[in-house]
Write a protein that holds these residues in place. Structure first.
Motif, PDB file in Angstrom:
ATOM      1  N   ARG A   1      43.892  41.495  38.442  1.00 40.66           N
ATOM      2  CA  ARG A   1      43.203  41.558  39.734  1.00 40.66           C
ATOM      3  C   ARG A   1      44.154  42.141  40.768  1.00 40.66           C
TER       4      ARG A   1
ATOM      5  N   ASP B   1      31.094  42.589  45.681  1.00 38.44           N
ATOM      6  CA  ASP B   1      32.016  41.485  45.403  1.00 38.44           C
ATOM      7  C   ASP B   1      33.211  41.671  46.319  1.00 38.44           C
TER       8      ASP B   1
ATOM      9  N   GLU C   1      38.077  42.443  43.221  1.00 39.58           N
ATOM     10  CA  GLU C   1      37.265  42.378  42.003  1.00 39.58           C
ATOM     11  C   GLU C   1      36.525  43.697  41.761  1.00 39.58           C
TER      12      GLU C   1
END
Length: 201
Positions: free
Chosen positions: A57, A88, A92
Motif C-alpha cells: 500500500r 476508495d 488503495e
C-alpha cells in the motif's frame, strides 16, 4: 481556459476557519459523485519470469491519503473538489492500479498485495508525494508525483528506485474533466512504471 465562479471561490473557501452547524449538516448529507481510475499496462514483450512481486500500500501524507480529490488553489492552501470523491482512499486506488498495470504485462509469475498470496521475491514500495489539481491563474493542471522502490524480500536490499512525475491540463474545473486529466497523466505513467517494475524485478 476560464475557471467558473464556483471553482474560483475555492481559494476563498479554503481560508475560512469554520462554517455553521447547518452548513456542515447539509454538506454531510450531500451525496458525492464517485470516480475511479483504470490501469494501463506496459508492453507485454520482454523477459518473462516466474518471480513474485508484492505491491505494498503506498505511503502518503494525510491530506493525500483520503478519498477526496485534492485541489491546491495556491501553493500553501489545500481544499477538495466539491461533490466528488475517489472510489476508495487514494493509496488503495493506486495500489490496485499498480497491481493491475504490472500484472497486465504478463511478465511476472504473480503480482498482488501479498495478503493470502505466495511469499514474494520482490516488494514494490510507493511514496505518493503529489496527486492533486493545481490552479495557476486561469489554468488548471493535475500533478502526479511518486517514488517507486523495489526491494529484494530475502535481505531487504534495494534493487532499484525511481521518481516519476507527470502533469496534464484539465479542460475545465468540472469533476469529470479533472478526473480525465488524472487519467491522462496515469496513461503516460502507468505503462512506464509497469515496464520498469517488470524488467527490474
Amino acid at each position: 481556459m476560464m475557471m467558473t465562479r464556483r471553482f474560483a471561490l475555492l481559494g476563498g473557501a479554503a481560508s475560512l476557519g469554520g462554517c455553521t452547524a447547518l452548513t456542515s449538516l447539509n454538506t454531510a448529507a450531500t451525496p458525492l459523485n464517485t470516480y475511479d481510475l483504470i490501469p494501463a499496462s506496459g508492453p507485454a514483450g520482454g523477459r518473462r519470469s516466474g518471480r513474485t512481486l508484492l505491491v505494498a500500500r503506498p505511503d502518503a501524507a494525510a491530506a493525500i491519503a483520503t478519498d477526496r480529490i485534492m485541489i491546491k488553489p495556491s501553493p500553501l492552501a489545500i481544499t477538495y473538489l466539491p461533490d466528488a470523491r475517489w472510489a476508495d482512499d487514494l493509496p488503495e486506488v493506486m495500489q490496485s492500479l499498480l497491481i493491475r498495470s504490472i500484472a497486465g504485462t504478463g511478465r511476472l509469475g504473480y503480482v498482488g498485495p501479498g495478503e493470502g498470496g505466495p511469499v514474494p521475491d520482490v516488494a514494490l514500495l510507493t511514496r505518493l508525494d503529489a496527486f492533486q489539481a493545481e490552479v495557476t491563474g486561469d489554468v488548471l493542471n493535475v500533478t502526479v508525483d511518486m517514488t517507486l522502490t523495489l526491494l529484494r524480500d530475502r535481505d531487504q536490499r534495494v534493487i532499484a528506485s525511481r521518481v516519476w512525475r507527470q502533469t496534464a491540463p484539465a479542460a475545465d474545473d468540472s469533476p469529470a474533466a479533472v478526473v480525465a486529466a488524472f487519467q491522462a497523466a496515469l496513461n503516460t505513467l502507468l505503462p512506464e512504471m509497469a515496464n520498469w517494475a517488470a524488467a527490474a524485478a
